[in-house]
Write a protein that holds these residues in place. Structure first.
Motif, PDB file in Angstrom:
ATOM      1  N   VAL A 194       0.146  -9.758   5.016  1.00 52.17           N
ATOM      2  CA  VAL A 194       0.645  -8.771   4.038  1.00 52.17           C
ATOM      3  C   VAL A 194       1.964  -8.179   4.537  1.00 52.17           C
ATOM      4  N   LYS A 195       1.997  -7.909   5.826  1.00 48.68           N
ATOM      5  CA  LYS A 195       3.224  -7.367   6.424  1.00 48.68           C
ATOM      6  C   LYS A 195       4.406  -8.309   6.141  1.00 48.68           C
ATOM      7  N   ARG A 196       4.165  -9.593   6.378  1.00 45.61           N
ATOM      8  CA  ARG A 196       5.264 -10.549   6.187  1.00 45.61           C
ATOM      9  C   ARG A 196       5.669 -10.668   4.719  1.00 45.61           C
ATOM     10  N   ILE A 197       4.677 -10.701   3.844  1.00 45.94           N
ATOM     11  CA  ILE A 197       4.974 -10.841   2.413  1.00 45.94           C
ATOM     12  C   ILE A 197       5.748  -9.624   1.909  1.00 45.94           C
ATOM     13  N   LEU A 198       5.339  -8.437   2.343  1.00 45.71           N
ATOM     14  CA  LEU A 198       6.066  -7.214   1.934  1.00 45.71           C
ATOM     15  C   LEU A 198       7.513  -7.301   2.399  1.00 45.71           C
ATOM     16  N   GLY A 199       7.701  -7.774   3.625  1.00 52.72           N
ATOM     17  CA  GLY A 199       9.057  -7.909   4.171  1.00 52.72           C
ATOM     18  C   GLY A 199       9.875  -8.897   3.356  1.00 52.72           C
ATOM     19  N   ASP A 200       9.281 -10.059   3.067  1.00 51.33           N
ATOM     20  CA  ASP A 200      10.002 -11.095   2.314  1.00 51.33           C
ATOM     21  C   ASP A 200      10.409 -10.599   0.933  1.00 51.33           C
ATOM     22  N   LEU A 201       9.512  -9.842   0.287  1.00 49.20           N
ATOM     23  CA  LEU A 201       9.801  -9.383  -1.078  1.00 49.20           C
ATOM     24  C   LEU A 201      10.549  -8.048  -1.096  1.00 49.20           C
ATOM     25  N   ARG A 202      10.857  -7.560   0.082  1.00 48.86           N
ATOM     26  CA  ARG A 202      11.550  -6.280   0.236  1.00 48.86           C
ATOM     27  C   ARG A 202      10.838  -5.136  -0.500  1.00 48.86           C
ATOM     28  N   ILE A 203       9.540  -5.137  -0.361  1.00 53.79           N
ATOM     29  CA  ILE A 203       8.758  -4.007  -0.883  1.00 53.79           C
ATOM     30  C   ILE A 203       8.637  -3.020   0.277  1.00 53.79           C
ATOM     31  N   SER A 204       9.141  -1.795   0.053  1.00 52.45           N
ATOM     32  CA  SER A 204       9.331  -0.913   1.201  1.00 52.45           C
ATOM     33  C   SER A 204       8.046  -0.218   1.622  1.00 52.45           C
ATOM     34  N   PRO A 205       7.870  -0.024   2.928  1.00 51.33           N
ATOM     35  CA  PRO A 205       6.779   0.832   3.379  1.00 51.33           C
ATOM     36  C   PRO A 205       7.122   2.299   3.140  1.00 51.33           C
ATOM     37  N   TYR A 206       6.108   3.097   3.108  1.00 48.04           N
ATOM     38  CA  TYR A 206       6.267   4.539   2.896  1.00 48.04           C
ATOM     39  C   TYR A 206       6.752   5.187   4.191  1.00 48.04           C
ATOM     40  N   ASP A 207       7.623   6.161   4.043  1.00 44.48           N
ATOM     41  CA  ASP A 207       8.105   6.896   5.212  1.00 44.48           C
ATOM     42  C   ASP A 207       7.606   8.339   5.094  1.00 44.48           C
ATOM     43  N   GLU A 208       6.766   8.735   6.022  1.00 49.09           N
ATOM     44  CA  GLU A 208       6.159  10.074   5.921  1.00 49.09           C
ATOM     45  C   GLU A 208       7.187  11.192   5.984  1.00 49.09           C
ATOM     46  N   ALA A 209       8.270  10.972   6.750  1.00 47.84           N
ATOM     47  CA  ALA A 209       9.262  12.027   6.928  1.00 47.84           C
ATOM     48  C   ALA A 209      10.033  12.274   5.624  1.00 47.84           C
ATOM     49  N   THR A 210      10.494  11.205   4.992  1.00 46.31           N
ATOM     50  CA  THR A 210      11.315  11.384   3.775  1.00 46.31           C
ATOM     51  C   THR A 210      10.471  11.327   2.499  1.00 46.31           C
ATOM     52  N   ARG A 211       9.217  10.908   2.645  1.00 49.29           N
ATOM     53  CA  ARG A 211       8.297  10.700   1.512  1.00 49.29           C
ATOM     54  C   ARG A 211       8.818   9.656   0.529  1.00 49.29           C
ATOM     55  N   LYS A 212       9.703   8.794   1.033  1.00 45.86           N
ATOM     56  CA  LYS A 212      10.196   7.691   0.193  1.00 45.86           C
ATOM     57  C   LYS A 212       9.503   6.401   0.632  1.00 45.86           C
ATOM     58  N   GLY A 213       9.674   5.371  -0.200  1.00 46.70           N
ATOM     59  CA  GLY A 213       9.035   4.094   0.129  1.00 46.70           C
ATOM     60  C   GLY A 213       7.671   4.008  -0.538  1.00 46.70           C
ATOM     61  N   LEU A 214       7.101   2.802  -0.547  1.00 48.55           N
ATOM     62  CA  LEU A 214       5.951   2.569  -1.423  1.00 48.55           C
ATOM     63  C   LEU A 214       4.610   2.378  -0.709  1.00 48.55           C
ATOM     64  N   VAL A 215       4.547   1.435   0.225  1.00 47.36           N
ATOM     65  CA  VAL A 215       3.217   1.047   0.723  1.00 47.36           C
ATOM     66  C   VAL A 215       2.808   1.907   1.919  1.00 47.36           C
ATOM     67  N   ARG A 216       1.698   2.605   1.785  1.00 46.60           N
ATOM     68  CA  ARG A 216       1.256   3.545   2.829  1.00 46.60           C
ATOM     69  C   ARG A 216       0.264   2.903   3.791  1.00 46.60           C
ATOM     70  N   HIS A 217      -0.737   2.241   3.253  1.00 47.64           N
ATOM     71  CA  HIS A 217      -1.763   1.628   4.095  1.00 47.64           C
ATOM     72  C   HIS A 217      -2.114   0.242   3.568  1.00 47.64           C
ATOM     73  N   ILE A 218      -2.481  -0.622   4.485  1.00 51.09           N
ATOM     74  CA  ILE A 218      -3.112  -1.886   4.115  1.00 51.09           C
ATOM     75  C   ILE A 218      -4.579  -1.744   4.514  1.00 51.09           C
ATOM     76  N   VAL A 219      -5.464  -1.995   3.554  1.00 52.98           N
ATOM     77  CA  VAL A 219      -6.892  -1.961   3.864  1.00 52.98           C
ATOM     78  C   VAL A 219      -7.450  -3.361   3.623  1.00 52.98           C
ATOM     79  N   ALA A 220      -8.160  -3.882   4.620  1.00 57.28           N
ATOM     80  CA  ALA A 220      -8.792  -5.193   4.468  1.00 57.28           C
ATOM     81  C   ALA A 220     -10.296  -5.014   4.592  1.00 57.28           C
TER      82      ALA A 220
END
Ligand code: SAH
Length: 474
Positions: A194-220
């Protein structure tokens, strides 16, 4: 000399040598320096260590382990490279055999110290009779690794790279992790893909400091007996860019995938899940089994993390319940009804009581899934519902099973058990201290503690579970 005028023989930054004579409930070594208790995390009973005092309280101190001068035969090299930084495991420096012995000892100590019971440590089940209560050797796993069926990892950025792993102690800095040796291998693979796919598709992780970005947690989540897997992406908003491609790549690359779920959590919070759950592809749930009972597990539903050992624990509870098929059983603190359904196969009727309404909904669905009809599930506090069932509906149980949270049973529930006089009480516990307290309450009011069986549900952590049988004194 300052030391002579106080009762505290150590001071901060002092270097001491210490014999470790006990093990605390978080697995830390305990020794006495001139009679004063010193806790040394990472030290093992039987060792002689060199420690630096880092904190001094009125009646005890903490030391940092500097050197093991004489090692216990249970000392071993931790398997996980981030063991000392992660904080998820506590006993990897101890052999598995040593961990099991430690857990047996923890239960025996609590029963003695808090419950004032005479106990004997048994080396094998079914030892000789006597007045002392037998505490059996901890039932461990044949292979104590890769036992967890759910992995929840925070996602973030470090130097422009997507990372996922765990928070460094006392911070929210994410330490990237390749894998976790107590997780099912599928979970590790899911996280890294999932980490790699998010990177390839440029889907951003969430940043707690700025509260920007999308993906907060991966749950399997993984069904151990069914091989079904679920991926949950917890996101900061509803819209996911490149969603079709994301779903198709997840489907192509993730082993045994049957369900892709999005959970939206836009709140500023440490709680992982938010209120909205959307199925992006596949089923809403995965299935797994404990013993022969099937369970349907949704993204957010509670399920025991170690299904193998849960089966072992509940099999013991079933044995201790001594059911013939004629009994009415109460299962207090029933959660999603695992124990209730397990016992219903051998009882006339089971009544499960649980305070979380969603868990009771799951319990009812699971009963239906298994075609089990002789169970009834009720929402509410065990200490309110069960006394009412007894007083107002005249419910009498032959066997009462309790599986309370760490704080143990409420006294009102214990008193109702005493009034109701079931033949047997089976106590499933995740905390030996409250277990010992509650057993003493029942012991003083007509019950006799008979057998104590620790079960290792969480290898390499300090958690101790056990199941106890009590019977009504004649
Ligand atoms: N036996 C359950 C798990 C028990 S864990 C299973 O097999 O799944 C303890 C459970 O007690 C939790 O589900 C928790 O929600 C519930 N609980 C906590 N306090 C309670 C109370 N006062 N009355 C009833 N249930 C309670």
């Amino acid at each position: 000399m300052a030391k002579a005028t106080t009762n505290v023989p150590v001071e901060k930054n002092q270097y001491i040598e210490l014999d470790i004579t006990g093990q605390g409930h978080e697995g830390e070594g305990i020794g006495r320096y001139e009679g004063f208790a010193v806790f040394v995390p990472g030290a093992i009973r039987g060792e002689r260590v060199k420690a630096k005092i880092v904190k001094v309280q009125k009646s005890f101190a903490y030391g940092r382990l500097l050197e093991v001068l004489e090692a216990s035969h249970h000392r071993t090299e931790p398997l996980c490279p981030v063991y000392h930084r992660c904080g998820g495991c506590h006993l990897q420096h101890m052999s598995y055999e040593g961990q099991l012995e430690h857990k047996q000892q923890m239960v025996a100590d609590a029963l003695q110290r808090i419950g004032k019971f005479a106990v004997r440590l048994e080396s094998a089940p079914g030892g000789e009779e006597g007045d002392a209560i037998p505490v059996y050797p901890t039932l461990g796993m044949q292979d104590p690794w890769r036992y967890r069926n759910k992995s929840q990892v925070p996602v973030g950025w470090v130097d422009g790279r997507i990372v996922a792993g765990f928070y460094a102690p006392r911070t929210h800095e994410i330490i990237d992790m390749e894998g976790c040796p107590i997780q099912h291998p599928y979970s590790d693979e899911i996280v890294s893909r999932v980490k790699r796919i998010l990177g390839d598709l440029r889907i951003s992780p969430y940043d707690e400091a700025t509260r920007k970005g999308l993906v907060r947690h991966i749950v399997a989540r993984v069904g151990f007996h069914t091989d079904e897997t679920m991926v949950v992406l917890v996101t900061n908003g509803r819209k996911i860019p490149h969603i079709d491609e994301l779903v198709s790549r997840l489907r192509d690359e993730i082993p045994h995938l049957v369900s892709i779920i999005q959970n939206v959590n836009a709140a500023v919070t440490n709680v992982i899940f938010g209120p909205d759950t959307i199925t992006l592809w596949g089923k809403d749930t995965i299935e797994d089994r404990i013993g022969d009972i099937r369970f349907s597990i949704s993204a957010r539903s509670f399920f025991q993390v170690n299904p193998i050992q849960t089966g072992v624990l509940y099999q013991k509870a079933l044995e201790y319940a001594g059911l013939t098929g004629d009994e009415t059983v109460i299962d207090a603190y029933c959660g999603i009804g695992t124990i209730s359904l397990f016992l219903a196969q051998k009882a006339k009727r089971v009544v499960g009581v649980e305070v979380v309404a969603d868990a009771i909904e799951d319990a009812k669905k699971n009963a239906a899934l298994n075609g089990i009809e002789n169970v009834e599930f009720l929402v509410g506090q065990a200490e309110k519902v069960i006394p009412e069932l007894y007083a107002k509906r005249g419910l009498r149980a032959d066997v009462v099973v309790v599986d309370p949270p760490r704080k143990g049973c409420d006294e009102a529930l214990l008193q109702t058990i005493v009034d109701m006089q079931p033949k047997r009480v089976v106590y499933v516990s995740c905390n030996p201290s409250t277990l010992a307290r509650d057993l003493r309450y029942l012991e003083d009011r007509g019950y006799q503690t008979q057998q104590v069986q620790p079960v290792d549900m969480f290898p390499h952590t300090f958690h101790v579970e056990c199941v106890v049988s009590m019977s009504l004194k004649l």
